[in-house]
Motif scaffolding. Structure first.
Motif: not given
Length: 327
Positions: A89-99
């Protein structure tokens, strides 16, 4: 997102404490992703969709801890997580992803796990596509690549039997009356027989999610059965999967085929092509992907992919550099 970061920090602190240093493996991974989407008519920094947890620019860790006694290993713990660049959504963030985030105990009669792991449904139950550009049916609404819950599996001389009971929500955890029970039995082992033929079934009330986003608030009926086959012959790899039944309270069917050929010494170059057909209710579509994967060094892999999604009328060209190094 902040809850996931806190969980990752807590788990990382625990595994770093004294007494956990022996008998473990830890890898560092980093990847760069960039390409072009005709539907969006711009550069993209993800392999599939901004909301999905497929490949994005990221850094992460892959950790495996074994617990041993006088008679050998009796349990293990795995953690595989990334911090990704997210331009949703044109918002630049850091996202934590857990596998992977599971604890497994060897009970003798079977291996029992609890946490975030693969449900016992279809090809994705044993085929790890964590770093790959090509996706599977589980990433297109037919099951989950990872899910929260419990499961058990046992290897036999003739194959494998696995059972799982999970939340039916995928990457996030929700409790809205949702669940997914699944079972898979297979014949053959890839290391000895060069093939694995599996039959699986799943039933539950599942949530439609895309990555960590909840699409529909109410769980829908899922009752699926499928067959999958992996066959290795000379330098060729072929994977098939077919699944049908009820999905999201609609009649559904999906067909999948991935064909690859390994070239150069130690199969350092792989060429692959993958068509996929999907139908849920009256909506049907097909996808096709093709591209090479080249092991540049023991730690660095270069991949590229052309992908066409008929439902989105999207032609996409993606490039990836992937670094995976033991610490």
């Amino acid at each position: 997102m902040y809850n996931r970061i806190l969980w990752l920090t807590a788990i990382g602190w625990l595994i770093a404490q004294p007494g956990h240093a022996a008998d473990y493996l830890m890898y560092f991974e980093a990847q760069g992703i960039a390409g072009y989407s005709s539907q969006q008519d711009k550069m993209v920094f993800n392999s599939k969709d901004e909301a999905e947890t497929m490949q994005k620019p990221s850094i992460g860790v892959d950790y495996l801890q074994r617990f041993s006694g006088a008679t050998g290993d009796f349990a293990s713990f795995a953690l595989q997580a990334r911090l990704v660049y997210d331009d949703q959504d044109d918002e630049k963030n850091a996202e934590a992803q857990l596998y992977n985030a599971w604890f497994k105990y060897k009970a003798g009669w079977s291996d029992v796990w609890i946490g975030h792991n693969r449900p016992a449904l279809g090809l994705s139950s044993y085929f790890d596509s964590h770093a790959l550009l090509f996706d599977t049916m589980a990433m297109n609404g037919f099951g989950y690549d990872r899910d929260w819950g419990v499961g058990t599996y046992r290897d036999f001389s003739w194959g494998n039997l696995a059972v799982s009971l999970t939340t039916g929500s995928g990457m996030p955890i929700y409790f809205k009356g949702n669940y997914l029970a699944a079972v898979r039995a297979s014949r053959g082992t890839l290391n000895q027989d060069n093939y694995n033929l599996g039959f699986s079934a799943g039933y539950g009330k599942t949530l439609e999610t895309m990555g960590y986003n909840l699409i529909m608030d109410e769980p829908q009926e899922m009752a699926m059965a499928g067959v999958d086959l992996t066959w290795l012959w000379d330098n060729f790899e072929s994977r098939w999967e077919a699944m049908g039944g009820r999905n999201q309270d609609e009649n559904a069917v999906a067909l999948f085929w991935r064909l690859g050929v390994n070239l150069l010494d130690e199969a350092r170059l792989k060429l692959e092509i993958q068509p996929m057909y999907l139908k849920i209710g009256a909506e049907e579509s097909y996808q096709i992907a093709a591209g090479p994967s080249w092991l540049l060094t023991p730690d660095i892999t270069l991949r590229s992919m052309y992908h066409y999604d008929e439902a989105m009328d999207d032609h996409r060209v993606i490039f990836q550099i992937y670094w995976y190094r033991k610490l």
